[in-house]
Scaffold this motif. Structure first.
Motif, PDB file in Angstrom:
ATOM      1  N   THR A  92      36.364  43.638  23.433  1.00  0.00           N
ATOM      2  CA  THR A  92      36.382  42.866  24.657  1.00  0.00           C
ATOM      3  C   THR A  92      35.448  43.333  25.690  1.00  0.00           C
ATOM      4  OG1 THR A  92      38.064  44.564  25.577  1.00  0.00           O
ATOM      5  CG2 THR A  92      38.861  42.658  24.470  1.00  0.00           C
ATOM      6  N   ARG A  93      34.805  44.263  25.420  1.00  0.00           N
ATOM      7  CA  ARG A  93      33.755  44.837  26.588  1.00  0.00           C
ATOM      8  C   ARG A  93      32.919  45.766  25.854  1.00  0.00           C
ATOM      9  NH1 ARG A  93      35.199  44.826  32.652  1.00  0.00           N
ATOM     10  NH2 ARG A  93      33.006  45.190  33.364  1.00  0.00           N
ATOM     11  N   ALA A  94      31.588  45.707  26.247  1.00  0.00           N
ATOM     12  CA  ALA A  94      30.539  46.567  25.443  1.00  0.00           C
ATOM     13  C   ALA A  94      29.486  47.071  26.365  1.00  0.00           C
ATOM     14  CB  ALA A  94      29.874  45.955  24.272  1.00  0.00           C
ATOM     15  N   SER A  95      29.060  48.218  26.042  1.00  0.00           N
ATOM     16  CA  SER A  95      27.866  48.819  26.874  1.00  0.00           C
ATOM     17  C   SER A  95      27.075  49.739  26.181  1.00  0.00           C
ATOM     18  CB  SER A  95      28.347  49.235  28.304  1.00  0.00           C
ATOM     19  OG  SER A  95      29.156  50.335  28.067  1.00  0.00           O
ATOM     20  N   MET A  96      25.777  50.097  26.569  1.00  0.00           N
ATOM     21  CA  MET A  96      24.859  50.779  25.882  1.00  0.00           C
ATOM     22  C   MET A  96      24.253  51.867  26.874  1.00  0.00           C
ATOM     23  SD  MET A  96      21.608  50.099  23.478  1.00  0.00           S
ATOM     24  CE  MET A  96      20.545  50.115  24.760  1.00  0.00           C
ATOM     25  N   GLN A  97      23.822  52.979  26.585  1.00  0.00           N
ATOM     26  CA  GLN A  97      23.253  53.991  27.416  1.00  0.00           C
ATOM     27  C   GLN A  97      22.157  54.648  26.377  1.00  0.00           C
ATOM     28  OE1 GLN A  97      25.717  56.773  29.119  1.00  0.00           O
ATOM     29  NE2 GLN A  97      24.443  57.501  30.768  1.00  0.00           N
ATOM     30  N   TRP A  98      21.128  54.773  26.916  1.00  0.00           N
ATOM     31  CA  TRP A  98      20.013  55.617  26.026  1.00  0.00           C
ATOM     32  C   TRP A  98      20.457  57.304  26.729  1.00  0.00           C
ATOM     33  CZ3 TRP A  98      17.327  54.941  21.941  1.00  0.00           C
ATOM     34  CH2 TRP A  98      17.181  53.360  21.452  1.00  0.00           C
ATOM     35  N   VAL A  99      20.781  58.195  25.640  1.00  0.00           N
ATOM     36  CA  VAL A  99      20.781  59.498  26.339  1.00  0.00           C
ATOM     37  C   VAL A  99      19.500  60.195  25.352  1.00  0.00           C
ATOM     38  CG1 VAL A  99      22.438  61.429  26.222  1.00  0.00           C
ATOM     39  CG2 VAL A  99      23.228  59.343  26.181  1.00  0.00           C
ATOM     40  N   VAL A 100      19.952  60.599  24.279  1.00  0.00           N
ATOM     41  CA  VAL A 100      18.933  61.104  23.245  1.00  0.00           C
ATOM     42  C   VAL A 100      18.688  60.030  22.333  1.00  0.00           C
ATOM     43  CG1 VAL A 100      18.408  62.843  21.235  1.00  0.00           C
ATOM     44  CG2 VAL A 100      19.776  63.528  23.044  1.00  0.00           C
ATOM     45  N   GLY A 101      19.514  59.240  22.051  1.00  0.00           N
ATOM     46  CA  GLY A 101      19.567  57.770  21.379  1.00  0.00           C
ATOM     47  C   GLY A 101      20.495  57.026  21.990  1.00  0.00           C
ATOM     48  N   PRO A 102      20.519  55.745  21.329  1.00  0.00           N
ATOM     49  CA  PRO A 102      21.506  54.974  22.013  1.00  0.00           C
ATOM     50  C   PRO A 102      22.879  55.316  21.688  1.00  0.00           C
ATOM     51  CG  PRO A 102      20.794  54.177  19.852  1.00  0.00           C
ATOM     52  CD  PRO A 102      20.115  55.302  19.838  1.00  0.00           C
ATOM     53  N   ALA A 103      23.932  55.367  22.964  1.00  0.00           N
ATOM     54  CA  ALA A 103      25.319  55.429  22.905  1.00  0.00           C
ATOM     55  C   ALA A 103      25.961  54.176  23.023  1.00  0.00           C
ATOM     56  CB  ALA A 103      25.497  56.647  24.006  1.00  0.00           C
ATOM     57  N   TYR A 104      27.003  53.833  22.420  1.00  0.00           N
ATOM     58  CA  TYR A 104      27.553  52.614  22.556  1.00  0.00           C
ATOM     59  C   TYR A 104      28.820  52.863  22.971  1.00  0.00           C
ATOM     60  CZ  TYR A 104      23.797  50.982  19.389  1.00  0.00           C
ATOM     61  OH  TYR A 104      22.636  50.737  18.989  1.00  0.00           O
ATOM     62  N   PHE A 105      29.435  52.188  23.958  1.00  0.00           N
ATOM     63  CA  PHE A 105      30.562  52.284  24.578  1.00  0.00           C
ATOM     64  C   PHE A 105      31.547  50.863  24.420  1.00  0.00           C
ATOM     65  CE2 PHE A 105      27.889  54.799  26.884  1.00  0.00           C
ATOM     66  CZ  PHE A 105      28.566  56.153  26.912  1.00  0.00           C
ATOM     67  N   VAL A 106      32.621  50.933  23.644  1.00  0.00           N
ATOM     68  CA  VAL A 106      33.327  49.600  23.636  1.00  0.00           C
ATOM     69  C   VAL A 106      34.831  49.730  23.936  1.00  0.00           C
ATOM     70  CG1 VAL A 106      31.854  48.809  21.564  1.00  0.00           C
ATOM     71  CG2 VAL A 106      33.711  50.250  21.099  1.00  0.00           C
ATOM     72  N   GLU A 107      35.130  48.713  24.419  1.00  0.00           N
ATOM     73  CA  GLU A 107      36.583  48.672  24.701  1.00  0.00           C
ATOM     74  C   GLU A 107      37.077  47.363  23.758  1.00  0.00           C
ATOM     75  OE1 GLU A 107      37.564  47.798  28.870  1.00  0.00           O
ATOM     76  OE2 GLU A 107      36.044  49.304  29.285  1.00  0.00           O
ATOM     77  N   PHE A 108      38.241  47.527  23.109  1.00  0.00           N
ATOM     78  CA  PHE A 108      38.679  46.512  22.000  1.00  0.00           C
ATOM     79  C   PHE A 108      40.164  46.227  21.765  1.00  0.00           C
ATOM     80  CE2 PHE A 108      37.382  50.461  19.994  1.00  0.00           C
ATOM     81  CZ  PHE A 108      38.596  50.785  19.066  1.00  0.00           C
ATOM     82  N   LEU A 109      40.597  45.155  21.245  1.00  0.00           N
ATOM     83  CA  LEU A 109      42.066  45.054  21.094  1.00  0.00           C
ATOM     84  C   LEU A 109      42.120  44.992  19.595  1.00  0.00           C
ATOM     85  CD1 LEU A 109      42.433  41.550  22.955  1.00  0.00           C
ATOM     86  CD2 LEU A 109      43.166  43.835  23.754  1.00  0.00           C
ATOM     87  N   ILE A 110      43.469  45.814  19.358  1.00  0.00           N
ATOM     88  CA  ILE A 110      43.628  46.167  17.916  1.00  0.00           C
ATOM     89  C   ILE A 110      44.998  45.488  17.635  1.00  0.00           C
ATOM     90  CG2 ILE A 110      42.642  48.422  17.879  1.00  0.00           C
ATOM     91  CD1 ILE A 110      45.258  49.732  18.287  1.00  0.00           C
ATOM     92  N   GLN A 111      45.303  45.147  16.356  1.00  0.00           N
ATOM     93  CA  GLN A 111      46.488  44.617  15.945  1.00  0.00           C
ATOM     94  C   GLN A 111      47.207  45.418  14.713  1.00  0.00           C
ATOM     95  OE1 GLN A 111      45.673  40.693  14.830  1.00  0.00           O
ATOM     96  NE2 GLN A 111      44.396  41.186  13.167  1.00  0.00           N
ATOM     97  N   GLU A 112      48.290  45.665  14.631  1.00  0.00           N
ATOM     98  CA  GLU A 112      48.756  46.240  13.385  1.00  0.00           C
ATOM     99  C   GLU A 112      48.809  45.328  12.192  1.00  0.00           C
ATOM    100  OE1 GLU A 112      53.122  48.681  12.535  1.00  0.00           O
ATOM    101  OE2 GLU A 112      53.019  47.243  13.784  1.00  0.00           O
ATOM    102  N   THR A 113      48.410  45.993  10.994  1.00  0.00           N
ATOM    103  CA  THR A 113      48.327  45.316  10.054  1.00  0.00           C
ATOM    104  C   THR A 113      49.729  45.668   9.030  1.00  0.00           C
ATOM    105  OG1 THR A 113      47.423  47.104   8.421  1.00  0.00           O
ATOM    106  CG2 THR A 113      45.865  46.005   9.705  1.00  0.00           C
TER     107      THR A 113
END
Length: 191
Positions: free
Chosen positions: A164-185
């Motif tokens: 649902t939402r994503a962002s990226m930041q360069w620290v030493v390399g790329p750092a990815y931040f995600v927000e997501f919806l899950i569902q039970e299988t």
């Protein structure tokens, strides 16, 4: 038809804005719960018997609660200014307090993200929002959920429904931040 211009900080107007935003958030199926930033303008059309129709223009920001949580906007913390989605909602709502009626006739919200150039100016090291449908973010969500599935005591596995939402930041390399919806299988951990 007489249109009144009540004060934006009047009790009846604040209640109308609260109810309108409650109905708007309940109607939305994607994104995050919108929070009232301020009442930009209001017009009131008193009805013949009781009640009034309010024509509202509301400045809003998104929160950290997804709309599927069904949480009231007042219970959801606002995002930091550099990460917020902001905008304006125009709403028409009929309110009859004597009969306990609140009917949202129509609304339209226009939302936008804070442009990256403003984020970098205020916070050069902050993560910048990106397109959540890119494969790198789905992979980050899948890795995060795999760790959750491994460590949780839930009887079934969960899968990623959507990022649902994503962002990226360069620290030493790329750092990815995600927000997501899950569902039970239907997959049991014991199988």
């Amino acid at each position: 038809a007489v249109l009144l211009s009540p004060s934006c900080d009047g009790r009846a107007v604040e209640e109308a804005a609260d109810l309108a935003l409650h109905h708007i958030n309940a109607h939305r199926r994607e994104g995050y719960v919108l929070r009232l930033y301020r009442i930009f303008s209001v017009r009131e059309h008193p009805q013949e018997i009781t009640g009034s129709v309010f024509y509202l223009v509301l400045d809003v920001v998104d929160t950290e609660c997804h709309v599927l949580s069904k949480k009231p906007w007042k219970d959801c913390p606002a995002r930091p200014a550099h990460a917020a989605v902001y905008g304006q909602c125009k709403a028409i709502i009929y309110i009859n307090q004597a009969r306990n009626i609140a009917h949202l006739s129509t609304y339209e919200c226009t939302l936008q993200q804070v442009p990256p150039r403003y984020v970098w100016r205020v916070c050069p090291d902050c993560p910048v929002d990106d397109c959540p449908t890119e494969p790198k973010y789905l992979e980050a969500a899948a890795q995060s959920l795999a760790k959750f599935n491994q460590q949780s005591e839930q009887p079934r596995y969960f899968s990623v429904l959507s990022v649902t939402r994503a962002s990226m930041q360069w620290v030493v390399g790329p750092a990815y931040f995600v927000e997501f919806l899950i569902q039970e299988t239907s997959c049991s951990k014991t199988d």
